[in-house]
Motif scaffolding. Sequence first.
Motif, mmCIF file in Angstrom:
data_model
loop_
_atom_site.group_PDB
_atom_site.id
_atom_site.type_symbol
_atom_site.label_atom_id
_atom_site.label_comp_id
_atom_site.label_asym_id
_atom_site.label_seq_id
_atom_site.Cartn_x
_atom_site.Cartn_y
_atom_site.Cartn_z
ATOM 1 N N ASP A 91 38.259 35.614 41.995
ATOM 2 C CA ASP A 91 39.301 36.311 41.240
ATOM 3 C C ASP A 91 39.409 35.698 39.846
ATOM 4 O OD1 ASP A 91 41.953 34.305 41.445
ATOM 5 O OD2 ASP A 91 40.508 34.132 43.082
ATOM 6 N N VAL A 92 39.833 36.511 38.909
ATOM 7 C CA VAL A 92 39.875 36.097 37.508
ATOM 8 C C VAL A 92 40.756 34.875 37.309
ATOM 9 C CG1 VAL A 92 40.533 36.806 35.175
ATOM 10 C CG2 VAL A 92 39.379 38.429 36.681
ATOM 11 N N ALA A 93 41.910 34.833 37.966
ATOM 12 C CA ALA A 93 42.842 33.728 37.765
ATOM 13 C C ALA A 93 42.213 32.395 38.154
ATOM 14 C CB ALA A 93 44.118 33.967 38.571
ATOM 15 N N THR A 94 41.496 32.373 39.279
ATOM 16 C CA THR A 94 40.860 31.129 39.733
ATOM 17 C C THR A 94 39.761 30.699 38.781
ATOM 18 O OG1 THR A 94 41.360 31.637 42.053
ATOM 19 C CG2 THR A 94 39.631 30.022 41.635
ATOM 20 N N VAL A 108 29.257 43.368 38.999
ATOM 21 C CA VAL A 108 29.911 42.403 38.113
ATOM 22 C C VAL A 108 31.422 42.520 38.243
ATOM 23 C CG1 VAL A 108 30.314 41.776 35.705
ATOM 24 C CG2 VAL A 108 27.993 42.259 36.497
ATOM 25 N N ALA A 109 31.917 43.742 38.339
ATOM 26 C CA ALA A 109 33.355 43.958 38.497
ATOM 27 C C ALA A 109 33.867 43.302 39.780
ATOM 28 C CB ALA A 109 33.653 45.458 38.508
ATOM 29 N N GLU A 110 33.105 43.421 40.862
ATOM 30 C CA GLU A 110 33.518 42.835 42.138
ATOM 31 C C GLU A 110 33.516 41.317 42.081
ATOM 32 O OE1 GLU A 110 30.775 44.517 44.885
ATOM 33 O OE2 GLU A 110 31.683 46.518 44.855
ATOM 34 N N VAL A 111 32.552 40.746 41.381
ATOM 35 C CA VAL A 111 32.457 39.287 41.277
ATOM 36 C C VAL A 111 33.576 38.709 40.422
ATOM 37 C CG1 VAL A 111 31.067 37.402 40.313
ATOM 38 C CG2 VAL A 111 29.979 39.168 41.702
ATOM 39 N N THR A 112 33.901 39.386 39.334
ATOM 40 C CA THR A 112 34.851 38.847 38.354
ATOM 41 C C THR A 112 36.285 39.300 38.551
ATOM 42 O OG1 THR A 112 34.411 40.684 36.835
ATOM 43 C CG2 THR A 112 33.032 38.713 36.607
ATOM 44 N N ALA A 155 28.981 35.493 35.799
ATOM 45 C CA ALA A 155 28.528 36.348 36.901
ATOM 46 C C ALA A 155 27.026 36.577 36.816
ATOM 47 C CB ALA A 155 29.274 37.682 36.867
ATOM 48 N N LEU A 156 26.519 36.835 35.615
ATOM 49 C CA LEU A 156 25.092 37.073 35.447
ATOM 50 C C LEU A 156 24.280 35.802 35.678
ATOM 51 C CD1 LEU A 156 24.982 39.410 32.303
ATOM 52 C CD2 LEU A 156 24.829 40.056 34.715
#
Length: 226
Positions: free
Chosen positions: A87-90, A180-184, A167-168
């Motif tokens: 998740d973005v916050a982490t 990428v959306a799912e990872v980030t 992510a990449l």
Amino acid sequence: MIEVLVVDDDTRVARVNAAYVGKVAGFQVAGEAHTAAEALHRMETLPRLDLVLMDHYLPDDTGLSVVREMRQRGRRTDVIMVTAARDVATVQEAMRQGALQYLVKPFAFAGLRAKLEAYAELRRTLDGGGEAERAEVDRLFGALSTGAEPGLPKGHSPTTAELVRRALVSAEGPLSAQEVAEVTGLSRQTAQRYLKLLERTGRARLTLRYGEAGRPEHRYVWATRA
């Protein structure tokens, strides 16, 4: 030798990661820990420690809480986050706490080896002292330009660009905007916008995957990947 503490709540995963570390030249495992308390105890009692591979989801606390406590105790040991937390916050908090790398589970040996080899190269450069050229600094840290640079136009967030970059870099192969959306944790539209930006500036390469029918899927890979 670079001494590494492997922290993971799953003992089997910790053993696998420790075995991976042992296969990379110049690294050896100083110890393992499976809880936050055990990790902090190991940091205080190990005779030498250079790097921590830190899981985030621990049974008694979070990995980032351990890192914060490390810093409060004055320990400047380097940290690479090795976790399923995406998740973005982490990710943002890990950056703020000074984590040098962020490797998302699951991953293969090649993924961790690349992180460790890049870390070893960074240490060699820093241990040499003196000054580094800007290109060398950017290469070592994989840094993206700030908003004032032509590579990152006004209105684009350096933090978001860094999430997409990580992510990449962490991926074992090309990723689609959706992946990428799912990872980030970003929206697909945002991920696509930053991927196109990275492609235009030469930091990412576009590849096409053709299915049985319809338009080819656009997939991206970090341009410095060997």
